[in-house]
Write a protein that holds these residues in place. Sequence first.
Motif, PDB file in Angstrom:
ATOM      1  N   LYS A 336      27.735  47.204  31.690  1.00 36.99           N
ATOM      2  CA  LYS A 336      27.597  46.515  33.084  1.00 36.99           C
ATOM      3  C   LYS A 336      27.481  47.409  33.990  1.00 36.99           C
ATOM      4  O   LYS A 336      27.930  48.470  34.154  1.00 36.99           O
ATOM      5  N   ASP A 337      26.546  46.940  34.884  1.00 34.62           N
ATOM      6  CA  ASP A 337      26.239  47.634  36.451  1.00 34.62           C
ATOM      7  C   ASP A 337      27.229  47.465  37.279  1.00 34.62           C
ATOM      8  O   ASP A 337      27.432  46.508  38.000  1.00 34.62           O
ATOM      9  N   PHE A 338      27.880  48.671  37.554  1.00 34.84           N
ATOM     10  CA  PHE A 338      28.974  48.432  38.615  1.00 34.84           C
ATOM     11  C   PHE A 338      28.439  49.192  39.995  1.00 34.84           C
ATOM     12  O   PHE A 338      29.253  49.390  40.668  1.00 34.84           O
ATOM     13  N   SER A 339      27.149  49.291  40.123  1.00 33.04           N
ATOM     14  CA  SER A 339      26.859  50.119  41.284  1.00 33.04           C
ATOM     15  C   SER A 339      27.089  49.461  42.517  1.00 33.04           C
ATOM     16  O   SER A 339      26.990  49.957  43.826  1.00 33.04           O
ATOM     17  N   PHE A 340      27.375  48.148  42.593  1.00 38.85           N
ATOM     18  CA  PHE A 340      27.843  47.407  43.725  1.00 38.85           C
ATOM     19  C   PHE A 340      28.863  48.170  44.218  1.00 38.85           C
ATOM     20  O   PHE A 340      29.200  47.968  45.773  1.00 38.85           O
ATOM     21  N   ILE A 341      29.841  48.684  43.504  1.00 39.31           N
ATOM     22  CA  ILE A 341      31.112  49.305  44.323  1.00 39.31           C
ATOM     23  C   ILE A 341      30.745  50.312  45.228  1.00 39.31           C
ATOM     24  O   ILE A 341      31.477  50.286  46.188  1.00 39.31           O
ATOM     25  N   THR A 342      29.955  51.179  45.112  1.00 35.31           N
ATOM     26  CA  THR A 342      29.487  51.990  46.083  1.00 35.31           C
ATOM     27  C   THR A 342      28.443  51.464  47.490  1.00 35.31           C
ATOM     28  O   THR A 342      28.418  51.719  48.591  1.00 35.31           O
ATOM     29  N   GLN A 343      28.098  50.260  47.123  1.00 36.53           N
ATOM     30  CA  GLN A 343      27.447  49.438  48.198  1.00 36.53           C
ATOM     31  C   GLN A 343      28.376  48.425  49.010  1.00 36.53           C
ATOM     32  O   GLN A 343      27.992  48.255  50.201  1.00 36.53           O
ATOM     33  N   GLN A 344      29.430  48.294  48.488  1.00 35.20           N
ATOM     34  CA  GLN A 344      30.494  47.463  49.389  1.00 35.20           C
ATOM     35  C   GLN A 344      31.199  48.131  50.469  1.00 35.20           C
ATOM     36  O   GLN A 344      31.189  49.515  50.267  1.00 35.20           O
ATOM     37  N   LYS A 345      31.901  47.469  51.400  1.00 35.42           N
ATOM     38  CA  LYS A 345      32.385  48.226  52.297  1.00 35.42           C
ATOM     39  C   LYS A 345      33.986  47.906  52.383  1.00 35.42           C
ATOM     40  O   LYS A 345      34.369  47.042  52.184  1.00 35.42           O
ATOM     41  N   GLY A 346      34.704  48.982  52.999  1.00 34.29           N
ATOM     42  CA  GLY A 346      36.152  48.628  53.112  1.00 34.29           C
ATOM     43  C   GLY A 346      36.833  48.710  52.021  1.00 34.29           C
ATOM     44  O   GLY A 346      36.521  49.634  50.857  1.00 34.29           O
ATOM     45  N   MET A 347      38.292  48.396  52.101  1.00 33.61           N
ATOM     46  CA  MET A 347      39.058  48.620  50.921  1.00 33.61           C
ATOM     47  C   MET A 347      38.842  47.760  49.708  1.00 33.61           C
ATOM     48  O   MET A 347      39.488  48.326  48.602  1.00 33.61           O
ATOM     49  N   PHE A 348      38.199  46.844  49.666  1.00 34.65           N
ATOM     50  CA  PHE A 348      38.312  45.753  48.446  1.00 34.65           C
ATOM     51  C   PHE A 348      37.113  45.824  47.709  1.00 34.65           C
ATOM     52  O   PHE A 348      36.043  46.126  48.157  1.00 34.65           O
ATOM     53  N   SER A 349      37.151  45.682  46.437  1.00 33.30           N
ATOM     54  CA  SER A 349      35.960  45.437  45.684  1.00 33.30           C
ATOM     55  C   SER A 349      36.454  44.274  44.537  1.00 33.30           C
ATOM     56  O   SER A 349      37.722  44.177  44.027  1.00 33.30           O
ATOM     57  N   TYR A 350      35.371  43.440  44.221  1.00 37.19           N
ATOM     58  CA  TYR A 350      35.530  42.458  43.197  1.00 37.19           C
ATOM     59  C   TYR A 350      34.963  42.974  41.903  1.00 37.19           C
ATOM     60  O   TYR A 350      33.697  43.406  42.042  1.00 37.19           O
ATOM     61  N   LEU A 351      35.793  43.384  40.963  1.00 39.02           N
ATOM     62  CA  LEU A 351      35.343  43.804  39.779  1.00 39.02           C
ATOM     63  C   LEU A 351      34.382  42.939  38.871  1.00 39.02           C
ATOM     64  O   LEU A 351      33.487  43.312  38.243  1.00 39.02           O
ATOM     65  N   GLY A 352      34.746  41.501  39.151  1.00 36.37           N
ATOM     66  CA  GLY A 352      33.723  40.819  38.182  1.00 36.37           C
ATOM     67  C   GLY A 352      34.122  40.627  36.977  1.00 36.37           C
ATOM     68  O   GLY A 352      33.107  40.603  36.065  1.00 36.37           O
ATOM     69  N   ILE A 353      35.346  41.158  36.595  1.00 40.94           N
ATOM     70  CA  ILE A 353      35.879  40.913  35.207  1.00 40.94           C
ATOM     71  C   ILE A 353      36.575  39.826  35.006  1.00 40.94           C
ATOM     72  O   ILE A 353      37.169  39.203  36.062  1.00 40.94           O
ATOM     73  N   ASN A 354      36.834  39.123  33.759  1.00 40.28           N
ATOM     74  CA  ASN A 354      37.814  37.725  33.581  1.00 40.28           C
ATOM     75  C   ASN A 354      39.275  38.071  33.657  1.00 40.28           C
ATOM     76  O   ASN A 354      39.665  39.238  33.464  1.00 40.28           O
ATOM     77  N   ILE A 355      39.686  36.963  33.648  1.00 41.13           N
ATOM     78  CA  ILE A 355      41.236  37.229  33.906  1.00 41.13           C
ATOM     79  C   ILE A 355      41.870  37.655  32.647  1.00 41.13           C
ATOM     80  O   ILE A 355      42.932  38.375  32.799  1.00 41.13           O
ATOM     81  N   GLU A 356      41.358  37.460  31.425  1.00 44.61           N
ATOM     82  CA  GLU A 356      42.140  38.065  30.329  1.00 44.61           C
ATOM     83  C   GLU A 356      41.956  39.594  30.235  1.00 44.61           C
ATOM     84  O   GLU A 356      42.826  40.452  29.997  1.00 44.61           O
ATOM     85  N   GLN A 357      40.701  39.903  30.831  1.00 47.63           N
ATOM     86  CA  GLN A 357      40.404  41.576  31.023  1.00 47.63           C
ATOM     87  C   GLN A 357      41.437  42.001  31.933  1.00 47.63           C
ATOM     88  O   GLN A 357      41.950  43.303  31.841  1.00 47.63           O
ATOM     89  N   VAL A 358      41.520  41.404  33.025  1.00 48.08           N
ATOM     90  CA  VAL A 358      42.666  41.734  34.117  1.00 48.08           C
ATOM     91  C   VAL A 358      44.010  42.014  33.563  1.00 48.08           C
ATOM     92  O   VAL A 358      44.716  42.949  33.879  1.00 48.08           O
ATOM     93  N   ARG A 359      44.380  40.755  32.877  1.00 47.61           N
ATOM     94  CA  ARG A 359      45.708  40.822  32.116  1.00 47.61           C
ATOM     95  C   ARG A 359      45.932  42.077  31.179  1.00 47.61           C
ATOM     96  O   ARG A 359      46.954  42.704  31.093  1.00 47.61           O
ATOM     97  N   GLN A 360      44.758  42.232  30.462  1.00 47.09           N
ATOM     98  CA  GLN A 360      44.861  43.309  29.523  1.00 47.09           C
ATOM     99  C   GLN A 360      44.870  44.793  30.297  1.00 47.09           C
ATOM    100  O   GLN A 360      45.713  45.498  29.883  1.00 47.09           O
ATOM    101  N   LEU A 361      44.295  44.885  31.257  1.00 47.92           N
ATOM    102  CA  LEU A 361      44.412  46.137  32.097  1.00 47.92           C
ATOM    103  C   LEU A 361      45.935  46.365  32.399  1.00 47.92           C
ATOM    104  O   LEU A 361      46.549  47.431  32.597  1.00 47.92           O
TER     105      LEU A 361
END
Length: 396
Positions: A336-361
């Motif tokens: 997956k291309d995560f290069s948006f992380i360095t283009q976004q600004k400020g403290m927040f980023s949306y990783l764009g992963i689903n809720i199951e993956q969030v829970r697994q993390l």
Amino acid sequence: MFDQLSALPADPLLGLISIYRDDTNPNKVDLGVGVYRDETGHTAIMSAIQKAARQHMETEDSKTYIGPQGVPGFVSGIKSLVFGTASSALSNQRVAGIQTPGGCGALRVGAELLKRVKGELTIWVSDPTWANHIPLMKSAGLEIKPYPYFNIETGAVNFEAMDAQLAKLGPNDIVLLHGCCHNPTGADLSFENWQQVAKRASEQGFIPFVDIAYQGLGDGLEEDVKGIRYLSEQVEELIVATSCSKNFGLYRERTGCLMIQTKNSEQADAIQTQIQDVARANYSMSPAYGGYLVDIILSNDALRTEWKNELDSMALRVKSLRSGLLENIQQQGIDKDFSFITQQKGMFSYLGINIEQVRQLRNEFSIYMADSSRINVAGLNTQCLEYVAKALKSVL
Ligand SMILES: Cc1ncc(COP(=O)(O)O)c(C=O)c1O
């Protein structure tokens, strides 16, 4: 009577705080609640704030009420910080302003002011937006609708879709915009986008309501308000809610400011009485303390420079964490291309992963984030980047 009211579910994000605290995994990472953290995970008091607090303690000689506007030097200082010293709206005294209990207070007083206006207004919020925007506007009795904003595939703003919606709005519409460092996505409008929003607002007659809670934490104090300043010159009426929680680190002191730009100075005087009246009917007047500290800093060259330097270094730390995270993700060979992380600004980023993956993390790696997959980048540190990237690879 009270047996009619049942317990509400805990706020999911605030609930994470205690779950994280009780987690015994030494590698645990808290990317949940949106507060700035340093490399050690601490939310320190800024050095200029500490100095201002000492100065204030030595000079304050009364705790009697201050005026309904709040600390006057604070309100004028924030007006200049946001609108700029060259602002024609400020020099023509077209901006009413009031100190508020945090940015939330500013948003709420702004919403209640709108409720006093004749007609059924609709407030349009970005999809997605900061979760608290909805209850803040709804409790004031405003109708809320979402406008398209974020493209989850690219991690950037879908301005074409947003603009198409703005083109359909009219004078009974209010558009809530994030001044910079969009929460939760980190995807900001470009300056060209702001120009188009201003054009639409002038043509269609809707009023922009800008919430700016992260001035200085994106590209810098001046850069982060370029959009607001442009809007201010292009449209007659504008609402701005600002917060000193993040950029002055005054979270618990509840320090914010509501500014209403009107067509002329007579209207600004009238609106000044209206917003003070809204505040009076809710909480009478804002806590003063944070306003005094900000006033001391903004009106003293040395302290102001110290504050700006510290803020710049906070913003720089977040930027370097963004690059560090991306680098580690790329080293893991994640598809997956995560290069948006360095283009976004400020403290927040949306990783764009689903809720199951969030829970697994959370369950398998003790990495905590909002269910939406919003991360607080400032919750990372140089030690955990590889761990987080490896965990991400494993859940993807
Ligand atoms: C987008 C946005 N607006 C406003 C606020 C208001 O913050 P506070 O009321 O703590 O000053 C926040 C805080 O997280 C925010 O993220």
